[in-house]
Design a protein around this motif. Sequence first.
Motif, mmCIF file in Angstrom:
data_model
loop_
_atom_site.group_PDB
_atom_site.id
_atom_site.type_symbol
_atom_site.label_atom_id
_atom_site.label_comp_id
_atom_site.label_asym_id
_atom_site.label_seq_id
_atom_site.Cartn_x
_atom_site.Cartn_y
_atom_site.Cartn_z
ATOM 1 N N PHE A 245 5.627 -75.968 63.018
ATOM 2 C CA PHE A 245 6.109 -74.167 62.141
ATOM 3 C C PHE A 245 5.019 -73.797 61.405
ATOM 4 C CE2 PHE A 245 7.799 -71.089 59.123
ATOM 5 C CZ PHE A 245 8.409 -70.105 59.804
ATOM 6 N N ILE A 246 4.265 -74.567 60.315
ATOM 7 C CA ILE A 246 2.767 -74.049 60.012
ATOM 8 C C ILE A 246 1.730 -74.135 61.023
ATOM 9 C CG2 ILE A 246 1.048 -75.093 58.248
ATOM 10 C CD1 ILE A 246 3.244 -76.717 57.058
ATOM 11 N N ARG A 247 2.326 -74.537 61.639
ATOM 12 C CA ARG A 247 0.377 -73.805 63.037
ATOM 13 C C ARG A 247 0.809 -72.653 63.757
ATOM 14 N NH1 ARG A 247 -4.358 -74.380 63.539
ATOM 15 N NH2 ARG A 247 -4.079 -75.905 63.013
ATOM 16 N N LEU A 248 2.474 -73.012 63.920
ATOM 17 C CA LEU A 248 2.702 -71.293 64.372
ATOM 18 C C LEU A 248 2.377 -70.243 63.906
ATOM 19 C CD1 LEU A 248 4.626 -69.969 67.250
ATOM 20 C CD2 LEU A 248 6.225 -70.539 64.772
ATOM 21 N N ILE A 249 2.456 -70.337 62.091
ATOM 22 C CA ILE A 249 1.815 -69.246 61.145
ATOM 23 C C ILE A 249 0.747 -69.315 61.152
ATOM 24 C CG2 ILE A 249 1.935 -68.143 59.100
ATOM 25 C CD1 ILE A 249 5.140 -68.066 60.528
ATOM 26 N N LEU A 250 -0.195 -70.205 61.033
ATOM 27 C CA LEU A 250 -1.576 -69.796 60.625
ATOM 28 C C LEU A 250 -2.294 -70.258 61.791
ATOM 29 C CD1 LEU A 250 -1.507 -72.351 57.375
ATOM 30 C CD2 LEU A 250 -1.419 -70.351 57.802
ATOM 31 N N GLY A 251 -2.066 -70.339 63.282
ATOM 32 C CA GLY A 251 -2.764 -71.183 64.232
ATOM 33 C C GLY A 251 -3.475 -70.149 64.376
ATOM 34 N N PRO A 252 -4.796 -69.853 65.001
ATOM 35 C CA PRO A 252 -5.769 -69.139 64.669
ATOM 36 C C PRO A 252 -5.902 -68.466 66.213
ATOM 37 C CG PRO A 252 -7.098 -70.888 65.008
ATOM 38 C CD PRO A 252 -5.274 -71.575 64.540
ATOM 39 N N SER A 253 -5.059 -68.796 67.314
ATOM 40 C CA SER A 253 -4.891 -68.511 68.524
ATOM 41 C C SER A 253 -3.749 -68.403 69.009
ATOM 42 C CB SER A 253 -5.621 -69.642 69.640
ATOM 43 O OG SER A 253 -6.076 -70.395 69.446
ATOM 44 N N LEU A 254 -4.103 -67.376 70.419
ATOM 45 C CA LEU A 254 -2.348 -67.245 71.628
ATOM 46 C C LEU A 254 -2.132 -68.950 71.680
ATOM 47 C CD1 LEU A 254 -0.166 -65.857 71.736
ATOM 48 C CD2 LEU A 254 -1.354 -65.693 73.306
ATOM 49 N N PRO A 255 -3.033 -69.785 71.872
ATOM 50 C CA PRO A 255 -2.609 -70.550 73.201
ATOM 51 C C PRO A 255 -2.205 -72.167 71.654
ATOM 52 C CG PRO A 255 -4.835 -70.155 73.781
ATOM 53 C CD PRO A 255 -4.365 -69.950 72.618
ATOM 54 N N ASP A 256 -2.911 -72.384 70.561
ATOM 55 C CA ASP A 256 -2.523 -72.573 69.313
ATOM 56 C C ASP A 256 -1.133 -72.333 69.069
ATOM 57 O OD1 ASP A 256 -4.736 -74.200 68.924
ATOM 58 O OD2 ASP A 256 -4.988 -72.408 67.323
ATOM 59 N N ILE B 246 12.381 -83.517 61.410
ATOM 60 C CA ILE B 246 12.474 -82.387 60.277
ATOM 61 C C ILE B 246 10.870 -81.782 59.559
ATOM 62 C CG2 ILE B 246 12.763 -81.770 58.098
ATOM 63 C CD1 ILE B 246 15.694 -82.727 58.440
ATOM 64 N N VAL B 247 10.054 -83.284 59.279
ATOM 65 C CA VAL B 247 8.875 -83.007 59.165
ATOM 66 C C VAL B 247 8.407 -83.132 59.846
ATOM 67 C CG1 VAL B 247 6.722 -84.571 58.754
ATOM 68 C CG2 VAL B 247 8.967 -85.051 57.351
ATOM 69 N N VAL C 242 11.099 -78.688 72.170
ATOM 70 C CA VAL C 242 11.086 -80.270 72.335
ATOM 71 C C VAL C 242 11.741 -80.993 71.219
ATOM 72 C CG1 VAL C 242 9.903 -82.692 72.592
ATOM 73 C CG2 VAL C 242 9.016 -80.251 74.034
ATOM 74 N N LEU C 243 11.221 -80.703 69.656
ATOM 75 C CA LEU C 243 11.536 -81.237 68.303
ATOM 76 C C LEU C 243 13.110 -80.671 68.191
ATOM 77 C CD1 LEU C 243 8.538 -80.843 66.281
ATOM 78 C CD2 LEU C 243 9.868 -82.825 67.350
ATOM 79 N N ILE C 244 13.836 -79.223 68.424
ATOM 80 C CA ILE C 244 14.852 -79.123 68.872
ATOM 81 C C ILE C 244 16.040 -79.492 69.426
ATOM 82 C CG2 ILE C 244 16.037 -77.250 67.991
ATOM 83 C CD1 ILE C 244 14.288 -75.993 67.017
ATOM 84 N N VAL C 245 15.380 -80.062 70.906
ATOM 85 C CA VAL C 245 15.592 -80.661 71.579
ATOM 86 C C VAL C 245 16.065 -82.115 71.270
ATOM 87 C CG1 VAL C 245 15.970 -81.842 74.337
ATOM 88 C CG2 VAL C 245 15.558 -79.349 73.283
ATOM 89 N N ALA C 246 15.057 -82.569 70.447
ATOM 90 C CA ALA C 246 15.559 -83.915 70.166
ATOM 91 C C ALA C 246 16.400 -84.236 69.096
ATOM 92 C CB ALA C 246 13.997 -84.622 69.735
ATOM 93 N N PHE C 247 16.138 -83.335 67.919
ATOM 94 C CA PHE C 247 17.267 -82.868 67.078
ATOM 95 C C PHE C 247 18.918 -82.880 67.676
ATOM 96 C CE2 PHE C 247 20.116 -80.609 63.689
ATOM 97 C CZ PHE C 247 19.163 -81.999 62.303
#
Length: 103
Positions: free
Chosen positions: A26-37, A19-20, A47-52
Amino acid sequence: MTPQDFAELAVDIGFAMLIVALVLAFIRLILGPSLPDRVVALDMMTVLIVAFCGLFSISTGDRAFLDVAIVLALVGFLATVALARFAERRVSRREDEELESLE
Protein backbone atom coordinates in the motif's frame (compact mmCIF):
# COMPACT_ATOMS: atom_id res chain seq x y z
CA MET A 1 3.74 -28.91 20.84
CA THR A 2 1.09 -30.87 19.00
CA PRO A 3 0.67 -30.76 15.23
CA GLN A 4 -2.59 -28.84 15.72
CA ASP A 5 -0.80 -26.16 17.75
CA PHE A 6 1.96 -25.95 15.16
CA ALA A 7 -0.58 -25.50 12.35
CA GLU A 8 -2.36 -22.74 14.26
CA LEU A 9 0.96 -21.00 14.91
CA ALA A 10 1.92 -21.26 11.24
CA VAL A 11 -1.42 -19.74 10.17
CA ASP A 12 -1.05 -16.90 12.70
CA ILE A 13 2.49 -16.16 11.49
CA GLY A 14 1.19 -16.27 7.91
CA PHE A 15 -1.52 -13.71 8.75
CA ALA A 16 1.07 -11.41 10.33
CA MET A 17 3.38 -11.67 7.33
CA LEU A 18 0.52 -10.99 4.92
CA ILE A 19 -0.54 -7.90 6.85
CA VAL A 20 3.01 -6.53 6.81
CA ALA A 21 3.28 -7.22 3.08
CA LEU A 22 -0.07 -5.51 2.45
CA VAL A 23 1.05 -2.41 4.34
CA LEU A 24 4.30 -2.26 2.36
CA ALA A 25 2.46 -2.74 -0.95
CA PHE A 26 0.00 0.00 0.00
CA ILE A 27 2.88 2.35 0.73
CA ARG A 28 4.34 1.55 -2.72
CA LEU A 29 0.89 2.16 -4.23
CA ILE A 30 0.71 5.61 -2.64
CA LEU A 31 4.34 6.69 -3.10
CA GLY A 32 5.25 4.81 -6.29
CA PRO A 33 6.87 7.37 -8.54
CA SER A 34 5.54 5.89 -11.78
CA LEU A 35 2.43 4.19 -13.09
CA PRO A 36 4.12 0.78 -13.53
CA ASP A 37 5.16 0.86 -9.85
CA ARG A 38 1.56 1.45 -8.87
CA VAL A 39 0.26 -1.29 -11.18
CA VAL A 40 2.70 -3.83 -9.72
CA ALA A 41 1.79 -2.77 -6.17
CA LEU A 42 -1.91 -3.16 -6.92
CA ASP A 43 -1.33 -6.59 -8.44
CA MET A 44 0.73 -7.60 -5.43
CA MET A 45 -2.04 -6.46 -3.11
CA THR A 46 -4.53 -8.57 -5.05
CA VAL A 47 -2.33 -11.64 -4.72
CA LEU A 48 -1.87 -10.99 -1.00
CA ILE A 49 -5.62 -10.67 -0.48
CA VAL A 50 -6.14 -13.97 -2.32
CA ALA A 51 -3.56 -15.54 0.02
CA PHE A 52 -5.36 -13.97 2.98
CA CYS A 53 -8.63 -15.58 1.84
CA GLY A 54 -6.85 -18.93 1.55
CA LEU A 55 -5.37 -18.66 5.03
CA PHE A 56 -8.72 -17.58 6.44
CA SER A 57 -10.31 -20.61 4.80
CA ILE A 58 -7.72 -22.85 6.43
CA SER A 59 -8.19 -21.12 9.78
CA THR A 60 -11.98 -21.39 9.85
CA GLY A 61 -12.41 -24.58 7.83
CA ASP A 62 -14.95 -22.83 5.61
CA ARG A 63 -14.43 -23.68 1.93
CA ALA A 64 -16.54 -20.75 0.70
CA PHE A 65 -13.55 -18.44 1.05
CA LEU A 66 -11.66 -20.51 -1.50
CA ASP A 67 -14.35 -19.63 -4.05
CA VAL A 68 -13.94 -15.98 -3.12
CA ALA A 69 -10.17 -16.30 -3.56
CA ILE A 70 -10.55 -17.85 -7.03
CA VAL A 71 -12.94 -15.14 -8.21
CA LEU A 72 -10.73 -12.41 -6.78
CA ALA A 73 -7.68 -13.89 -8.50
CA LEU A 74 -9.48 -13.86 -11.85
CA VAL A 75 -10.70 -10.29 -11.40
CA GLY A 76 -7.25 -9.19 -10.26
CA PHE A 77 -5.67 -10.75 -13.34
CA LEU A 78 -8.09 -8.97 -15.65
CA ALA A 79 -7.51 -5.66 -13.85
CA THR A 80 -3.75 -6.03 -14.17
CA VAL A 81 -4.01 -6.77 -17.87
CA ALA A 82 -6.29 -3.75 -18.37
CA LEU A 83 -3.95 -1.44 -16.44
CA ALA A 84 -0.92 -2.72 -18.34
CA ARG A 85 -2.71 -2.10 -21.63
CA PHE A 86 -3.62 1.41 -20.48
CA ALA A 87 -0.01 2.11 -19.53
CA GLU A 88 1.21 0.78 -22.88
CA ARG A 89 -1.18 3.03 -24.79
CA ARG A 90 -0.14 5.98 -22.69
CA VAL A 91 3.53 5.41 -23.51
CA SER A 92 2.82 4.93 -27.23
CA ARG A 93 0.83 8.20 -27.33
CA ARG A 94 3.69 10.03 -25.66
CA GLU A 95 6.15 8.60 -28.20
CA ASP A 96 3.87 9.61 -31.09
CA GLU A 97 3.65 13.16 -29.74
CA GLU A 98 7.44 13.36 -29.43
CA LEU A 99 7.87 12.16 -33.02
CA GLU A 100 5.37 14.74 -34.27
CA SER A 101 7.14 17.55 -32.41
CA LEU A 102 10.47 16.59 -34.03
CA GLU A 103 9.03 16.80 -37.55
